[in-house]
Design a protein around this motif. Structure first.
Motif, PDB file in Angstrom:
ATOM      1  N   THR A  67       9.563  -2.599  -5.828  1.00 55.23           N
ATOM      2  CA  THR A  67       9.461  -2.860  -4.394  1.00 55.23           C
ATOM      3  C   THR A  67      10.688  -3.609  -3.906  1.00 55.23           C
ATOM      4  OG1 THR A  67       7.062  -3.031  -4.643  1.00 55.23           O
ATOM      5  CG2 THR A  67       8.021  -3.902  -2.605  1.00 55.23           C
ATOM      6  N   GLY A  79       9.687  -4.230   1.316  1.00 53.47           N
ATOM      7  CA  GLY A  79       8.377  -3.657   1.046  1.00 53.47           C
ATOM      8  C   GLY A  79       8.396  -2.186   0.691  1.00 53.47           C
ATOM      9  N   ASP A  80       9.521  -1.504   0.865  1.00 54.27           N
ATOM     10  CA  ASP A  80       9.603  -0.093   0.480  1.00 54.27           C
ATOM     11  C   ASP A  80       9.382   0.055  -1.023  1.00 54.27           C
ATOM     12  OD1 ASP A  80      10.093   0.779   3.034  1.00 54.27           O
ATOM     13  OD2 ASP A  80      12.254   1.053   2.769  1.00 54.27           O
ATOM     14  N   ARG A  81       8.550   1.013  -1.390  1.00 54.18           N
ATOM     15  CA  ARG A  81       8.349   1.353  -2.804  1.00 54.18           C
ATOM     16  C   ARG A  81       9.412   2.387  -3.163  1.00 54.18           C
ATOM     17  NH1 ARG A  81       4.157   4.075  -4.103  1.00 54.18           N
ATOM     18  NH2 ARG A  81       3.232   2.942  -5.850  1.00 54.18           N
ATOM     19  N   GLN A 324       2.556  -6.890 -11.576  1.00 51.17           N
ATOM     20  CA  GLN A 324       2.621  -5.563 -10.968  1.00 51.17           C
ATOM     21  C   GLN A 324       1.444  -4.717 -11.428  1.00 51.17           C
ATOM     22  OE1 GLN A 324       4.397  -4.521  -8.657  1.00 51.17           O
ATOM     23  NE2 GLN A 324       6.159  -5.855  -8.497  1.00 51.17           N
TER      24      GLN A 324
END
Length: 333
Positions: A67, A79-81, A324
């Motif tokens: 992330t 926040g982008d995966r 995670q």
């Protein structure tokens, strides 16, 4: 942050768990908190010195998923995966990657499956779609078919509805696994030439994917059809494959080479369309890769030792951050 470094070439014991300061970003780069990274054969070659270049300490690892926690890119936000090929190795809790080698992944794609796919699926997609230009008319040989790249090549050639898919393995214990992926014929390196000629009524294969090299390269030419293509993309045997010009010109056969590492450095734009297609297919579950085992980052030595036994089917992952997400069916040692 924790990072795996080595200060000399050698066995898996040279890999050390270290701590270092957070990396700094340049324009066009992102900071990624890692979820998982995969172990690839290139990591073994780099660790032992068979392939590595540069100064110590070295951090291994080609790809990772995680992330974004900081961005100096207009393409990516916090926040982008993402999947990424980091600048300085992926065996670390946090990594820096350039936007040109970073790819968004949807929420429908798990971190585990995303971590299994980057190097092997992106490479396989380029090999099948561009370098080998495989069609339904082809009879294909895929060497080392139970490995990560081999597993993907079998699935992609099956998707192309190839005339016949012949897969080689180091041990017939892997026969069922490779058959389930879509191979029509499974054989060992020792008998693939005779098996291919028998299966093709002496015509030979039209496309051969070889990451082994050594004697396998020469043997492959013995069962490569006229106008056929031998695609060379590795040398896991540690030995060079040799051929002479007379092996190719009169038979109108071709030998093509490809390196994903070279492409990442010199022409990363080639990768993106294939990467995005693979991400879509994995997210829709039309393609998959078996995850053989998952190790915590701190157990990287054991992970490398397990990889070198060459008994695994599919991918071996390293879990980079304890908090995670982890799919319950996978095993942590």
């Amino acid at each position: 942050m924790k990072i795996i470094q080595q200060f000399e070439f050698g066995s898996a014991d040279v890999l050390k768990v270290m701590k270092c300061e957070l990396p700094q970003l340049l324009d066009g780069e992102v900071l990624i908190k890692g979820a998982y990274t995969s172990i690839n054969f290139a990591d073994i070659k780099n660790r032992t010195g068979a392939k590595a270049k540069g100064e110590f300490p070295i951090t291994l690892g080609l790809d990772m998923v995680g992330t974004i926690t900081e961005s100096r890119s207009t393409e990516f936000q916090l926040g982008d995966r993402v999947i990424a090929f980091p600048k300085n190795g992926s065996y670390a809790e946090l990594v820096v990657a350039h936007e040109s080698l970073t790819y968004k992944i949807p929420d429908t794609l798990s971190f585990e499956q995303a971590a299994a796919m980057p190097t092997v699926s992106f490479l396989a997609a380029i090999l099948v779609g561009k370098v080998g230009a495989v069609t339904e008319e082809d009879t294909v040989i895929i060497h080392s078919a139970a490995g990560g790249v081999g597993s993907m090549l079998v699935q992609l050639c099956k998707e192309k509805q190839c005339r016949k898919i012949i897969a080689t393995v180091g041990s017939l214990e892997k026969l069922d696994y490779v058959k389930e992926l879509g191979a029509d014929v499974v054989c060992t390196y020792e008998d693939f030439v005779d098996t291919t000629l028998e299966a093709t009524k002496q015509k030979g294969a039209t496309v051969i994917f070889d990451s082994v090299a050594g004697n396998i390269a020469a043997d492959s030419l013995r069962c490569l059809a006229p106008f056929g293509t031998l695609v060379q993309f590795g040398n896991s045997s540690g030995k060079k494959g040799t051929f002479s010009t007379s092996d190719v010109h009169s038979s109108c056969r071709s030998v093509k080479g490809f390196s994903l590492g070279t492409t990442r450095k010199l022409k990363p734009e080639i990768i993106r369309p294939f990467a995005e297609k693979m991400i879509d297919q994995f997210a829709s579950q039309s393609l998959h890769l078996n995850i053989d085992r998952i190790f915590p980052l701190e157990n990287v030595t054991q992970a490398h030792q397990y990889f070198e036994q060459r008994q695994h089917n599919g991918k071996i992952l390293l879990k980079l951050n304890p908090e995670q997400y982890l799919h319950k069916k996978n095993t942590i040692l």
